[in-house]
Write an enzyme that holds these catalytic residues in place. Structure first.
Site, short mmCIF file in Angstrom:
data_model
loop_
_atom_site.label_atom_id
_atom_site.label_comp_id
_atom_site.label_asym_id
_atom_site.label_seq_id
_atom_site.Cartn_x
_atom_site.Cartn_y
_atom_site.Cartn_z
N ARG A 153 -6.83 12.96 0.68
CA ARG A 153 -5.80 13.31 1.65
C ARG A 153 -4.32 12.75 1.08
O ARG A 153 -3.53 13.40 1.49
CB ARG A 153 -6.05 13.09 2.78
CG ARG A 153 -6.00 11.63 3.33
CD ARG A 153 -6.31 11.15 4.64
NE ARG A 153 -7.46 11.56 5.35
CZ ARG A 153 -7.87 11.00 6.37
NH1 ARG A 153 -7.20 10.20 7.15
NH2 ARG A 153 -9.09 11.19 6.68
N HIS A 171 -3.94 -4.43 7.47
CA HIS A 171 -4.13 -3.25 8.21
C HIS A 171 -3.16 -3.52 9.72
O HIS A 171 -3.50 -4.28 10.31
CB HIS A 171 -5.41 -3.04 8.83
CG HIS A 171 -5.64 -1.60 9.03
ND1 HIS A 171 -5.33 -0.92 10.18
CD2 HIS A 171 -6.25 -0.46 8.40
CE1 HIS A 171 -5.66 0.57 10.27
NE2 HIS A 171 -6.16 0.70 9.01
N HIS A 186 1.15 6.30 1.82
CA HIS A 186 1.83 7.19 2.55
C HIS A 186 3.05 7.59 1.77
O HIS A 186 3.62 8.77 2.35
CB HIS A 186 2.00 6.57 3.75
CG HIS A 186 0.80 6.38 4.75
ND1 HIS A 186 -0.03 7.18 4.90
CD2 HIS A 186 0.47 5.19 5.42
CE1 HIS A 186 -0.85 6.97 5.40
NE2 HIS A 186 -0.99 5.68 5.98
N HIS A 209 -5.74 3.53 -1.67
CA HIS A 209 -7.04 3.95 -1.17
C HIS A 209 -7.37 5.55 -1.75
O HIS A 209 -6.75 6.34 -1.45
CB HIS A 209 -6.95 3.91 0.47
CG HIS A 209 -8.39 4.13 1.05
ND1 HIS A 209 -8.52 4.28 2.39
CD2 HIS A 209 -9.34 4.59 0.57
CE1 HIS A 209 -9.67 4.42 2.84
NE2 HIS A 209 -10.46 4.60 1.66
N ARG A 237 -9.46 8.17 -1.10
CA ARG A 237 -10.42 8.51 -0.05
C ARG A 237 -11.33 9.75 -0.52
O ARG A 237 -10.64 10.39 -1.27
CB ARG A 237 -9.70 9.21 1.08
CG ARG A 237 -8.71 7.89 1.84
CD ARG A 237 -8.24 8.43 3.27
NE ARG A 237 -9.10 8.68 4.12
CZ ARG A 237 -9.52 7.90 5.12
NH1 ARG A 237 -8.49 6.67 5.38
NH2 ARG A 237 -10.48 7.86 6.05
N ASN A 260 0.84 -1.14 0.03
CA ASN A 260 -0.13 0.04 0.01
C ASN A 260 0.76 1.43 0.14
O ASN A 260 1.86 1.51 0.92
CB ASN A 260 -0.75 -0.02 1.20
CG ASN A 260 -1.89 1.29 1.28
OD1 ASN A 260 -1.31 2.04 1.11
ND2 ASN A 260 -3.08 1.00 1.59
N GLU A 287 -10.97 -9.37 3.05
CA GLU A 287 -10.05 -8.89 3.56
C GLU A 287 -10.07 -8.83 5.06
O GLU A 287 -11.02 -7.91 5.49
CB GLU A 287 -9.29 -7.95 3.03
CG GLU A 287 -8.00 -7.36 3.82
CD GLU A 287 -7.46 -6.08 3.10
OE1 GLU A 287 -7.43 -5.73 2.06
OE2 GLU A 287 -6.77 -5.30 4.12
N GLU A 311 -8.75 0.55 -2.90
CA GLU A 311 -9.63 0.68 -1.62
C GLU A 311 -10.54 1.60 -1.81
O GLU A 311 -9.98 2.87 -2.23
CB GLU A 311 -8.65 0.77 -0.51
CG GLU A 311 -7.75 -0.38 -0.22
CD GLU A 311 -7.08 -0.17 1.06
OE1 GLU A 311 -7.07 0.89 1.61
OE2 GLU A 311 -6.14 -0.99 1.30
N THR A 371 -8.29 3.81 8.44
CA THR A 371 -9.51 3.05 8.20
C THR A 371 -9.68 2.47 9.78
O THR A 371 -8.75 1.80 10.27
CB THR A 371 -9.45 2.16 7.20
OG1 THR A 371 -9.25 2.51 6.12
CG2 THR A 371 -10.84 1.21 6.93
N1 PXP Z 1 -5.84 -2.91 4.11
C1 PXP Z 1 -6.68 -1.91 4.22
C2 PXP Z 1 -8.54 -2.40 3.91
C3 PXP Z 1 -6.62 -0.82 4.65
O1 PXP Z 1 -7.77 0.11 4.61
C4 PXP Z 1 -5.08 -0.32 4.90
C5 PXP Z 1 -4.90 1.03 5.22
O2 PXP Z 1 -5.14 1.88 3.99
C6 PXP Z 1 -4.44 -1.30 4.71
C7 PXP Z 1 -4.70 -2.71 4.39
C8 PXP Z 1 -2.88 -1.11 5.10
O3 PXP Z 1 -2.82 -0.86 6.59
P1 PXP Z 1 -1.43 -0.15 7.18
O4 PXP Z 1 -0.84 0.86 6.06
O5 PXP Z 1 -1.38 0.04 8.35
O6 PXP Z 1 -0.33 -1.37 6.88
#
Ligand code: PXP
Length: 236
Positions: free
Chosen positions: A49, A190, A10, A43, A45, A7, A151, A70, A101
């Site tokens: 952001r 997550h 960030h 994601h 959003r 992901n 998931e 996402e 999330t």
């Molecule tokens: N899975 C989902 C559905 C999420 O919303 C997120 C955060 O965007 C992640 C995985 C990844 O989470 P993390 O950034 O805490 O590894």
């Protein structure tokens, strides 16, 4: 072996801190792919952001592995997904005031809204995964909607330690079994980091893990020394 979904939200968070062009999440996706990422996850959003609409469009054209978008059930975002057509969409809950999330989607309480979203995404040929807590009622409802994957939300597991974590892991294992028995694919993610990922990766038939914050955090630290050396050289 589960696939690794990286992901890169960030990377875009750092870019948006200055509203500039760098670091570009598309460049990050290319590097993640070269390093072996099986899936690139972003994601989009409602408040934009971090990831922007253009990022999603360019990623769709650039990423060679699976692109997992996402998204919430917001019609505007679902329409964008249907136009861009990522290979996979993961439906998540979304609140504007949250930092990240919080918890899985409440399919039981929002059955019709989630159903409309799942139907629209599937009609566009997109593989649909629902982000759910390890709660048998939610998983059952996800199955009723005909989604292809679930998931599991590992946030609670990742936040706890000791016996409490063992309990959360047992709930994830049981939910994983239920998901497989219902004929859906098992994903999780997550809050996972370089320690907490191992027991989750060992859950039988785990197909995909989506990890963002801890990978981007480590990238900043392992890359900082080189970045400083390069600047120091120019200053000299
Ligand atoms: N899975 C989902 C559905 C999420 O919303 C997120 C955060 O965007 C992640 C995985 C990844 O989470 P993390 O950034 O805490 O590894």
């Amino acid at each position: 072996m589960p696939e690794l979904g990286v992901n890169i939200d960030h990377v875009a968070t750092i870019r948006q801190a200055r509203k500039t062009y760098e670091p570009d999440p598309v460049a990050a996706a290319v590097l993640a792919e070269l390093a072996g990422a099986d899936v690139i996850t972003v994601h989009l959003r409602e408040d934009r952001r971090h990831i922007q609409d253009r990022d999603v469009r360019v990623l769709r054209e650039t990423v060679q592995v699976k692109l997992n978008l996402e998204l919430s059930v917001t019609p505007e975002i679902v329409d964008i997904a249907c136009q861009v057509k990522p290979q996979q969409a993961t439906v998540v809950p979304e609140k504007r005031e949250e930092v990240t999330t919080e918890g899985g989607l409440d399919v039981v309480g929002n059955f019709d809204a989630v159903r409309r979203t799942v139907e629209q995404l599937q009609a566009a040929g997109i593989f649909v995964s629902l982000f759910l807590d390890p709660d048998p009622r939610q998983i059952e409802a996800g199955k009723k909607l005909g989604c292809e994957a679930v998931e599991l939300h590992t946030g609670q597991y990742a936040l706890t330690s000791g016996l409490a974590r063992e309990k959360e892991l047992a709930a994830l294992v049981a939910a994983g079994k239920q998901i497989r028995e219902l004929g859906m694919l098992l994903h999780a993610g997550h809050g996972l980091n370089y320690q907490s990922v191992i027991p989750v990766a060992r859950i039988p038939e785990m197909r995909e893990l989506n990890i963002g914050h801890s990978i981007v955090s480590r990238a900043v630290l392992v890359g900082l020394e080189r970045a400083v050396r390069e600047m120091k050289e120019l200053v000299r």
